[in-house]
Motif scaffolding. Structure first.
Motif: not given
Length: 289
Positions: A61-85
């Motif tokens: 479950a730890f590694w699954r949560s790490v992967v999920t965190t990575g996908i979530f964080s990458a998507g959030l950063v890209v969407i947020n920064v691109v839309m804001s800019l």
């Protein structure tokens, strides 16, 4: 000596707050991560690195949560920064109604995260949800957003990203207005197209601001908890269980505070490492200070 004592007196509230709110809890979490502390047990004993060993080798479950965190964080950063800019670039043109549009975009920022998450939970319901009702107008059958693995993670990511678009747009807009007009005018006099001006002049000059926004957004993405709690509760099938939510589950649902502290330490190290990498790499793509 009197001036020195006065200086220490003036900074003492900030230092005291840092000591009580940040440093002592951080040291406490680090100490607890080496114990088998449990909220249901009166005493805790030292277990060395057992929590970390269990995390790496015995807890899928730890590694699954790490992967999920990575996908979530990458998507959030890209969407947020691109839309804001993009929003900042549009508003910088000072079109009619731009200020009203900026005010509307800023409304989610002043809305509580809990209210924002609850509203979107109702909007993203299955057949009766507003989003799927709008999609049906275009003959599109939307998924049951919060009860299917991939749509649930995508939905939570987009909802979290939209929350602070207005705030980041204001930051970008302030940076755009500080760009020397002479640089833009010189590029246009040299025959640069509008796209070349944006790509070769404006975006490089925005690089320092972009770096700050990316770091702030990245750190914030690792701390997201309320969206997960209120919209999906980590489901379906742990598809949206990020590390921050896994820490909550271990510490307050399973009462394993020692193991939860170890997870918190790992999350802290990952966050610190990513920020350090970004600062180290900044000279390669930040062209102005």
């Amino acid at each position: 000596m009197r001036e020195t004592l006065t200086a220490y007196l003036l900074i003492s509230p900030q230092m005291l707050g840092f000591l009580v709110v940040v440093l002592i809890p951080l040291i406490t979490v680090l100490v607890l991560s080496f114990t088998d502390s449990n909220l249901l047990a009166p005493d805790a004993r030292s277990v060395g690195l057992d929590n970390y060993q269990t995390m790496v080798s015995e807890d899928p479950a730890f590694w699954r949560s790490v992967v999920t965190t990575g996908i979530f964080s990458a998507g959030l950063v890209v969407i947020n920064v691109v839309m804001s800019l993009f929003l900042a670039l549009v508003l910088h043109r000072k079109l009619r109604g731009a200020q009203l549009f900026l005010a509307l975009a800023f409304l989610p920022v002043v809305t509580s995260q809990a209210a924002w998450a609850v509203v979107w939970r109702f909007l993203l319901q299955g057949e009766g949800g507003t989003v799927n009702s709008l999609l049906s107008v275009f003959s599109i059958s939307g998924p049951n957003w919060l009860f299917e693995a991939k749509p649930a993670l995508a939905a939570v990511t987009v909802v979290a990203a939209l929350k602070t678009v207005g705030l980041k747009a204001v930051i970008f807009l302030a940076a755009l207005r500080s760009i020397p007009k002479e640089a833009v005018e010189a590029a246009r006099l040299d025959g640069a197209s509008e796209w070349q001006v944006q790509r070769r002049v404006i975006l490089p000059l925005l690089a320092p601001t972009t770096l700050v926004v990316v770091i702030i957004t990245l750190i914030g993405s690792f701390q997201v908890f309320d969206y997960i709690m209120l919209m999906t509760n980590g489901g379906p099938s742990h598809a949206t269980t990020v590390l921050a939510f896994a820490i909550y589950q271990q510490g307050f649902e399973l009462m394993r505070t020692g193991y939860a502290s170890a997870l918190a330490v790992v999350l802290f190290v990952i966050t610190l490492g990513l920020v350090a990498v970004q600062w180290w790499a900044r000279k390669k793509w930040v062209h102005s200070e």
